[in-house]
Write a protein that holds these residues in place. Structure first.
Motif, mmCIF file in Angstrom:
data_model
loop_
_atom_site.group_PDB
_atom_site.id
_atom_site.type_symbol
_atom_site.label_atom_id
_atom_site.label_comp_id
_atom_site.label_asym_id
_atom_site.label_seq_id
_atom_site.Cartn_x
_atom_site.Cartn_y
_atom_site.Cartn_z
ATOM 1 N N ARG A 127 -13.041 -7.773 3.942
ATOM 2 C CA ARG A 127 -12.263 -6.882 3.072
ATOM 3 C C ARG A 127 -11.226 -7.694 2.335
ATOM 4 N NH1 ARG A 127 -11.277 -1.596 7.048
ATOM 5 N NH2 ARG A 127 -13.480 -1.383 7.572
ATOM 6 N N GLY B 210 -11.762 -3.343 16.225
ATOM 7 C CA GLY B 210 -11.677 -4.695 15.683
ATOM 8 C C GLY B 210 -11.614 -5.689 16.829
ATOM 9 N N GLN C 270 -16.065 -6.691 13.740
ATOM 10 C CA GLN C 270 -15.989 -5.334 14.269
ATOM 11 C C GLN C 270 -16.977 -5.149 15.413
ATOM 12 O OE1 GLN C 270 -16.762 -3.021 10.653
ATOM 13 N NE2 GLN C 270 -14.651 -2.293 10.755
ATOM 14 N N PHE D 98 -4.006 -9.619 12.789
ATOM 15 C CA PHE D 98 -4.067 -8.156 12.757
ATOM 16 C C PHE D 98 -4.809 -7.687 11.508
ATOM 17 C CE2 PHE D 98 -2.568 -3.978 11.503
ATOM 18 C CZ PHE D 98 -2.802 -3.255 12.666
ATOM 19 N N ARG D 99 -4.496 -8.286 10.390
ATOM 20 C CA ARG D 99 -5.152 -7.889 9.144
ATOM 21 C C ARG D 99 -5.711 -9.137 8.465
ATOM 22 N NH1 ARG D 99 -5.311 -3.332 6.996
ATOM 23 N NH2 ARG D 99 -3.504 -2.487 8.065
ATOM 24 N N MET D 100 -7.021 -9.300 8.579
ATOM 25 C CA MET D 100 -7.664 -10.497 8.047
ATOM 26 C C MET D 100 -8.607 -10.116 6.907
ATOM 27 S SD MET D 100 -8.787 -11.594 11.801
ATOM 28 C CE MET D 100 -9.259 -13.312 11.778
ATOM 29 N N PHE E 181 -13.220 -10.581 9.322
ATOM 30 C CA PHE E 181 -12.922 -10.221 10.703
ATOM 31 C C PHE E 181 -14.186 -9.700 11.368
ATOM 32 C CE2 PHE E 181 -12.758 -5.586 9.970
ATOM 33 C CZ PHE E 181 -12.604 -5.552 8.596
ATOM 34 N N GLU F 20 -8.284 -7.599 1.586
ATOM 35 C CA GLU F 20 -7.010 -6.927 1.865
ATOM 36 C C GLU F 20 -5.944 -7.498 0.933
ATOM 37 O OE1 GLU F 20 -6.612 -4.547 3.999
ATOM 38 O OE2 GLU F 20 -8.186 -4.710 5.529
ATOM 39 N N HIS G 91 -14.260 8.364 14.991
ATOM 40 C CA HIS G 91 -14.430 9.246 13.837
ATOM 41 C C HIS G 91 -15.646 10.141 14.022
ATOM 42 C CE1 HIS G 91 -12.902 5.298 11.979
ATOM 43 N NE2 HIS G 91 -11.858 6.072 12.182
ATOM 44 N N GLU H 178 -2.944 0.611 14.706
ATOM 45 C CA GLU H 178 -4.349 0.913 15.000
ATOM 46 C C GLU H 178 -5.110 -0.271 15.586
ATOM 47 O OE1 GLU H 178 -6.616 2.500 11.735
ATOM 48 O OE2 GLU H 178 -8.514 1.908 12.654
ATOM 49 N N LEU H 179 -5.835 0.050 16.676
ATOM 50 C CA LEU H 179 -6.683 -0.942 17.310
ATOM 51 C C LEU H 179 -8.142 -0.513 17.175
ATOM 52 C CD1 LEU H 179 -6.896 -3.379 19.213
ATOM 53 C CD2 LEU H 179 -6.376 -1.871 21.108
ATOM 54 N N GLU H 180 -8.354 0.780 17.306
ATOM 55 C CA GLU H 180 -9.719 1.312 17.275
ATOM 56 C C GLU H 180 -9.708 2.683 16.626
ATOM 57 O OE1 GLU H 180 -11.742 1.240 21.025
ATOM 58 O OE2 GLU H 180 -13.504 2.214 20.160
ATOM 59 N N SER I 242 -15.118 2.538 16.486
ATOM 60 C CA SER I 242 -15.061 1.322 15.677
ATOM 61 C C SER I 242 -13.813 0.527 16.033
ATOM 62 C CB SER I 242 -15.020 1.741 14.207
ATOM 63 O OG SER I 242 -14.830 0.619 13.397
ATOM 64 N N ARG J 84 -8.383 -7.743 16.497
ATOM 65 C CA ARG J 84 -7.187 -6.977 16.894
ATOM 66 C C ARG J 84 -7.117 -6.827 18.401
ATOM 67 N NH1 ARG J 84 -6.124 -2.200 12.425
ATOM 68 N NH2 ARG J 84 -6.109 -3.661 10.676
ATOM 69 N N ARG K 242 0.865 -1.179 0.000
ATOM 70 C CA ARG K 242 0.000 0.000 0.000
ATOM 71 C C ARG K 242 0.893 1.217 0.000
ATOM 72 N NH1 ARG K 242 -4.441 -0.513 4.659
ATOM 73 N NH2 ARG K 242 -4.057 1.716 4.782
HETATM 74 P P1 ATP Z 1 -6.266 -0.135 8.585
HETATM 75 O O1 ATP Z 1 -5.809 1.276 8.353
HETATM 76 O O2 ATP Z 1 -5.411 -0.908 9.553
HETATM 77 O O3 ATP Z 1 -6.578 -0.882 7.325
HETATM 78 P P2 ATP Z 1 -8.877 0.936 8.836
HETATM 79 O O4 ATP Z 1 -8.562 2.346 9.231
HETATM 80 O O5 ATP Z 1 -9.249 0.641 7.443
HETATM 81 O O6 ATP Z 1 -7.684 -0.029 9.313
HETATM 82 P P3 ATP Z 1 -11.470 0.979 9.967
HETATM 83 O O7 ATP Z 1 -12.163 0.978 8.667
HETATM 84 O O8 ATP Z 1 -11.443 2.248 10.762
HETATM 85 O O9 ATP Z 1 -9.997 0.403 9.799
HETATM 86 O O10 ATP Z 1 -12.078 -0.209 10.844
HETATM 87 C C1 ATP Z 1 -12.238 -0.135 12.244
HETATM 88 C C2 ATP Z 1 -11.470 -1.211 12.965
HETATM 89 O O11 ATP Z 1 -11.691 -2.490 12.368
HETATM 90 C C3 ATP Z 1 -9.962 -1.036 12.927
HETATM 91 O O12 ATP Z 1 -9.534 -0.157 13.931
HETATM 92 C C4 ATP Z 1 -9.464 -2.447 13.147
HETATM 93 O O13 ATP Z 1 -9.406 -2.738 14.536
HETATM 94 C C5 ATP Z 1 -10.533 -3.299 12.506
HETATM 95 N N1 ATP Z 1 -10.075 -3.770 11.195
HETATM 96 C C6 ATP Z 1 -10.098 -3.102 10.025
HETATM 97 N N2 ATP Z 1 -9.613 -3.856 9.031
HETATM 98 C C7 ATP Z 1 -9.270 -5.047 9.581
HETATM 99 C C8 ATP Z 1 -8.728 -6.253 9.065
HETATM 100 N N3 ATP Z 1 -8.450 -6.399 7.771
HETATM 101 N N4 ATP Z 1 -8.493 -7.277 9.926
HETATM 102 C C9 ATP Z 1 -8.789 -7.153 11.238
HETATM 103 N N5 ATP Z 1 -9.308 -6.045 11.773
HETATM 104 C C10 ATP Z 1 -9.557 -4.994 10.970
#
Ligand code: ATP
Length: 510
Positions: free
Chosen positions: A250, A376, A267, A260-262, A265, A252, A337, A332-334, A374, A379, A101
């Motif tokens: 998503r 995860g 929310q 951490f990034r699935m 997942f 990803e 916004h 990022e955990l939460e 919001s 996470r 990215r």
């Molecule tokens: P990132 O920048 O890490 O991709 P994001 O800013 O896109 O995250 P948000 O759309 O704000 O994330 O989603 C809210 C919460 O959902 C995040 O703080 C995170 O804890 C969780 N989250 C988002 N994407 C993922 C993912 N691919 N896997 C696990 N948890 C996720």
């Protein structure tokens, strides 16, 4: 860093070995960035979710819950702008064929400069001792000032380019900063392209175009489209909130770092509907409340920090993240916004339905603003696991691995252990197990020496072990062993339920 990587590897293998997390479809070699929760994982996950839900819904009179479907009308995602704009700017390194990215590459670059600043500060602090004035140093030290100017320049160039979707300029910034691929070490980049993150699927007959639907990429939209239903049927008055937990999907592109990034997942989101103009007050309120929730788990404050967004999403007028120090750094955990009236307005336009609140005090109708929290669930699970995993050397020279999970959310609360498998001890232990099991998830274990049984419970984070021995049969007492201190005390069986109940709730927000 090497140590942290090693630690992270150990946490991942511990999670598998002790039935917390398995790779999805493992017997078929797995599915990338998709995971299953095992027998203890599901308990921990349920407990975190329940702890969040209680704190949000049960403790706040003006917040109610919702469970919206994962499938939604496709126009929802048009209105929310996910169809057009929910994408990441990606580029590939032609030598390693790894995809990145663009914003993450630049943010990592900035983080390295920030690290350098921190190192300078630490050096100076040592040099000057007590007389050190950090604020002045940051403002006047030529090298630090140079670093800070560089960061400002990069941000001023990069984030507006992202906002304008000027992908040629985004690439140029990466080239000008001479950012190299961490794998190949080369700067042989493809052009930057936008990749949409939504999974699409078909509903009903395959040939009809209109049947294309999406797996929701966030739970929030289910709340927005039900705003009116909940407000009317729940007789809600602004300010009020709607909370929901559930799966999100998503695609990803860069899926890594375990859970951490699935791609699939969960929310836990809360949308708080407020009067326009009051958003900063509520934004600050929820920033603080959410941090309190995290700290109530007993994890030290130093593992958390706020991070204000440099680049605001199109819907937001203020946004920050609560970051956690994972073994791979602060991430990022939460997100908190302030989303303005962007979503409700958009759904109003696309659906043709009025999504407004009638204020009985002013006799006016308006589209409420929204502040959302919001987080995860996966996470949070990983944050707790990373904090909890501890290797200890004991006084007798042996070692143990213990998960110091806060008792309130630990998978198993009490292990009930007859010291030996005879003399009526198992029967007595079963009686105690039956007393406790209605309120606490317990485990009965009579196999192996007591020391080994303690180790097994330590490894899954069971906060209390109750041992039944011969004295129990005489005076109706048992020993209760606390996981972290390993201290044991003798207590009456009659007092056991109350005692466990108090211990499990200690230090938490209820
Ligand atoms: P990132 O920048 O890490 O991709 P994001 O800013 O896109 O995250 P948000 O759309 O704000 O994330 O989603 C809210 C919460 O959902 C995040 O703080 C995170 O804890 C969780 N989250 C988002 N994407 C993922 C993912 N691919 N896997 C696990 N948890 C996720």
């Amino acid at each position: 860093m090497a140590n942290q990587e090693e630690l992270f590897r150990k946490i991942i293998s511990h999670a598998k070995e002790y039935g917390f997390i398995f790779q999805s479809s493992e017997i078929y070699d797995g599915l990338s960035a998709v995971y299953d929760y095992g027998q203890y994982g599901v308990e921990l996950k349920n407990n975190i979710r329940e702890y969040w839900w209680k704190n949000m819904v049960q403790f706040n009179e003006n917040i109610v819950g919702l469970d919206a479907a994962i499938f939604m009308h496709p126009t929802v995602w048009k209105a929310s702008s996910h169809v057009d704009a929910f994408s990441d700017p990606m580029l590939d390194n032609k030598d390693s064929r790894k995809r990145y990215r663009a914003d993450v590459l630049v943010e990592d670059y900035i983080a390295k400069i920030e690290d350098k600043i921190n190192k300078e500060v630490e050096k100076a602090r040592k040099r000057f001792g007590e007389t050190f004035d950090e604020k002045m140093y940051l403002e006047t030290n030529p090298r630090v000032v140079e670093y800070k100017t560089k960061i400002t320049e990069i941000k001023a160039r990069f984030f507006p380019a992202l906002d304008r979707n000027d992908l040629a300029e985004v690439k140029k910034v990466i080239e000008d900063l001479e950012i190299a691929c961490p794998v190949s070490g080369t700067r042989n980049w493809t052009d930057v392209r936008q990749f949409n993150l939504m999974f699409a699927t078909q509903m009903g007959s395959l040939s009809e175009d209109a049947s294309q639907i999406y797996l929701r990429p966030e739970t929030a939209q289910g709340i927005f489209v039900n705003f009116l239903n909940v407000m009317k049927t729940g007789r809600m008055k602004v300010p009020f909130g709607i909370a929901q937990t559930g799966k999100a999907f998503r695609n990803e592109i860069v899926a890594r770092q375990f859970i951490f990034r699935m791609r699939e997942f969960e929310q836990m989101e809360m949308q708080f509907f407020i009067k326009p103009g009051e958003e900063m007050k509520w934004y600050e309120h929820w920033k603080e409340k959410r941090m309190e929730w995290h700290l109530s788990l007993g994890i030290p404050a130093s593992r958390y920090r706020y991070h204000d967004h440099d680049k605001l999403a199109h819907y937001a007028n203020a946004a920050c993240d609560i970051e956690f120090e994972f073994p791979f750094g602060f991430k990022e955990l939460e997100g908190i916004h302030s989303r303005t009236d962007f979503d409700l307005n958009a759904h109003q336009q696309y659906s043709g339905k009025k999504l407004q609140y009638f204020d009985p005090e002013t006799n006016e109708s308006y589209v409420p603003y929204v502040v959302e929290t919001s987080i995860g669930l996966d996470r949070t699970f990983l944050a707790i696991l990373s904090f909890a995993y501890t290797e200890e050397k004991l006084d007798d020279g042996s070692e143990r691995v213990v998960l110091k999970i806060p008792p309130r959310i630990a998978p198993v609360k009490v292990a009930v252990l007859p010291l030996v498998k005879k003399d009526g001890l198992p029967e007595k232990a079963r009686e105690i197990f039956d007393i406790l099991k209605t309120d606490f998830y317990c485990q009965y274990d009579e196999k192996d020496a007591i020391g080994r049984r303690y180790r097994r419970q330590d490894a899954i984070g069971t906060p209390y072990c109750v041992t039944i021995d011969n004295i129990t049969l005489e005076d109706y007492t048992v020993t209760i062993r606390e996981r972290d201190s390993m201290k044991q005390e003798r207590v009456d069986i009659d007092a056991l339920h109350q005692l466990v109940s108090e211990k499990v709730r200690k230090n938490l927000m209820e």
